[in-house]
Scaffold this active site. Structure first.
Site, PDB file in Angstrom:
ATOM      1  N   SER A 238     -23.632 -14.101  32.253  1.00 26.59           N
ATOM      2  CA  SER A 238     -23.016 -14.840  33.354  1.00 26.59           C
ATOM      3  C   SER A 238     -24.035 -15.908  33.740  1.00 26.59           C
ATOM      4  CB  SER A 238     -23.058 -13.925  34.358  1.00 26.59           C
ATOM      5  OG  SER A 238     -24.173 -13.427  35.033  1.00 26.59           O
ATOM      6  N   LYS A 239     -23.824 -16.507  34.735  1.00 32.63           N
ATOM      7  CA  LYS A 239     -24.757 -17.561  35.291  1.00 32.63           C
ATOM      8  C   LYS A 239     -26.284 -17.359  35.369  1.00 32.63           C
ATOM      9  CE  LYS A 239     -21.204 -19.376  37.993  1.00 32.63           C
ATOM     10  NZ  LYS A 239     -20.585 -19.511  38.943  1.00 32.63           N
ATOM     11  N   ARG A 240     -26.248 -15.993  35.885  1.00 32.57           N
ATOM     12  CA  ARG A 240     -27.745 -15.424  35.866  1.00 32.57           C
ATOM     13  C   ARG A 240     -28.525 -15.532  34.809  1.00 32.57           C
ATOM     14  NH1 ARG A 240     -27.680 -10.449  36.187  1.00 32.57           N
ATOM     15  NH2 ARG A 240     -25.585 -10.028  35.477  1.00 32.57           N
ATOM     16  N   GLY A 242     -28.770 -17.738  32.731  1.00 34.88           N
ATOM     17  CA  GLY A 242     -29.135 -19.173  32.196  1.00 34.88           C
ATOM     18  C   GLY A 242     -27.979 -20.315  32.715  1.00 34.88           C
TER      19      GLY A 242
END
Ligand code: GLU
Length: 482
Positions: A238-240, A242
């Site tokens: 997920s966005k977390r 990168g």
């Protein structure tokens, strides 16, 4: 099977992230490999969360990755007539029915089931009421109540679902909009899609979709559900972890071919080959070698692969993609043999386009910025005779070819009694500002006589200035001096 038809159906509710991009890439590659057709379709019936801004962003990301489509983009929001038509077919075949159960009752049923620890399911109140099209009624699918539905998945093998698990799910909401499972099946049937490669988060939807295909008398497509991509911590990527969007990799200086190569390798293999050109991927991609275990995203590996693609790309093809990175440094890059030579020299030393531009900067600015440590170590009083001797030799030299330069440096060695390193390092810093750079003969050849001499003189003046500012004719302190 006749011509292979694949599709990519993103919901425009966010940017194209790596997982979504991989799905697009798999479907596109398979269509290209089979000389089939690739369809792009936006699943935008969720009007609250869908936005034209995300449609644009997804199109931009696909363009950048070099993914083209043969049909579309279709928009589900513009196909309501088609869904209505197929809904009428289901109703006429007795495979769907109107339902007027009030939302409060359904909600109460749902809560009760949850409290019991069971799965919420519709109790079939309206199943046999024979209701007609009442305004505000939803339409439910008359799902088979016994037997099994088998998903023959190319990646996962056969999976049998007990039909007792499924209730009469809604195919058309009371506001007339189709639900995901219904719209996706109608779309895939009407668009001739016969091969569906997607994330295995959709496995639980698939039996419902299979039941709809059967109810509509349509042949089943080939299903290939690939494991989700995991982050380095082994949770779903997920966005977390990168970049939220594929285009962020573009902005960081990654090449589309490298990202494409990396994404494919996150779920497909061809022996132990890691590096693939686009043409090789098209030639080899198949469904048989899709992986059964989840790929783990490794940013270091992506970076290394990007470096490899940089090296493998002809310099002339890098000019255009490099332009924005130079512009950011205030340099308007022009193509041509000189630029290509610069790129050829630096590509093997760079990991990204941004990195290459940063390293190439000195070629374009006579007033090179000296790296502090490099200047302290090499632009010293000790280096003055070497720099002066090199300047004098080069001034007299007409031919700036590699062997003529080598000869000139050898003459300077003989003249000053210094080893090549003692001469080359100060020259390197004078010309590039750095202690590590491409070979100095290469730099001199690219800069040409005038710029090389200007830079040598500037370095000599710099040393002079540092000496006078540091007091009694002392050179600036140098950690490397012995
Ligand atoms: N729109 C769906 C999604 O974004 C795709 C569903 C499908 O591939 O069938 O997940």
């Amino acid at each position: 099977m006749s011509q292979v038809v694949t599709r990519f159906p993103p919901s425009p509710t966010g940017f194209l992230h790596l997982g979504g991009a991989r799905t697009a890439v798999f479907n596109w590659l398979y269509a290209r490999h089979c000389r089939g057709r690739f369809v792009l379709r936006f699943e935008d019936t969720d009007t609250e969360r869908s936005s034209p801004r995300f449609v644009e962003a997804i199109l931009e990301a696909l363009h950048w990755l070099g993914i083209d489509w043969d049909e579309g983009p279709h928009f589900q929001s513009r196909r309501l007539d088609v869904y209505r038509d197929y809904l009428a077919r289901l109703l006429a075949a007795g495979r769907a029915y109107y339902c007027t159960c009030p939302p409060e009752r359904l909600e109460a049923m749902r809560r009760e089931a949850m409290a019991r620890g069971g799965k919420p399911r519709y109790d079939g109140t309206c199943r046999n009421r024979g209701l007609g099209p009442v305004p505000g009624a939803a339409v439910r699918f008359k799902a088979p109540q016994s037997g099994t539905t088998v998903l023959r998945d190319v990646v996962k093998g056969p999976i049998a679902f007990d039909n007792g698990e499924f209730d009469d799910f809604i195919v058309c909401r009371s506001d007339g909009t189709p639900t995901y499972n219904f719209a996706v099946v109608v779309d895939d049937i009407t668009m001739g899609v016969n091969t569906i490669i997607r994330g295995d988060d959709h496995v639980m939807n698939t039996p419902k979709q299979i039941q709809l295909y059967e109810a509509l008398g349509a042949p089943l497509p080939v299903f290939a559900h690939v494991p989700m991509v995991l982050g380095p911590d082994r949770t779903r990527l997920s966005k977390r972890h990168g970049a939220a969007s594929v285009t962020e990799y573009r902005d960081q200086g990654f090449l589309p071919d490298a990202v494409l190569n990396y994404l494919v390798r996150l779920g497909w293999s061809h022996g132990d080959q890691e590096f693939f050109t686009r043409a090789e991927l098209i030639a080899h991609f198949d469904l048989e070698n899709l992986g059964r275990s989840a790929g783990v995203f490794d940013p270091e590996k992506l970076l290394a692969l990007n470096a490899e693609h940089l090296r493998a790309t002809p310099p002339a093809a890098l000019v255009e993609p490099l332009r924005p990175f130079f512009r950011e440094l205030g340099i308007e890059l022009e193509g041509g043999p000189r630029t290509e030579k610069i790129i050829a020299g630096l590509a093997p030393r760079s990991k990204t386009l941004a990195d290459l531009a940063r390293q190439a900067r000195f070629y374009f600015e006579d007033e090179v910025a000296y790296e502090e440590a490099a200047a302290r170590a090499h632009l010293t009083a000790e280096a003055l005779p070497a720099l002066a001797a090199v300047a004098a030799r080069l001034k007299a030299l007409e031919d700036f070819g590699e062997s003529a330069l080598e000869e000139a440096f050898r003459a300077v060695m003989a003249e000053t009694g210094l080893k090549l390193g003692k001469i080359a390092q100060p020259v390197r810093v004078a010309l590039s500002g750095r202690a590590a750079s491409p070979g100095i003969f290469e730099i001199i050849a690219i800069l040409g006589k005038e710029a090389t001499l200007r830079r040598l003189e500037r370095a000599i003046a710099f040393i002079g200035r540092s000496r006078s500012s540091s007091g009694a004719g002392e050179a600036p302190p140098s950690p490397k001096r012995t």
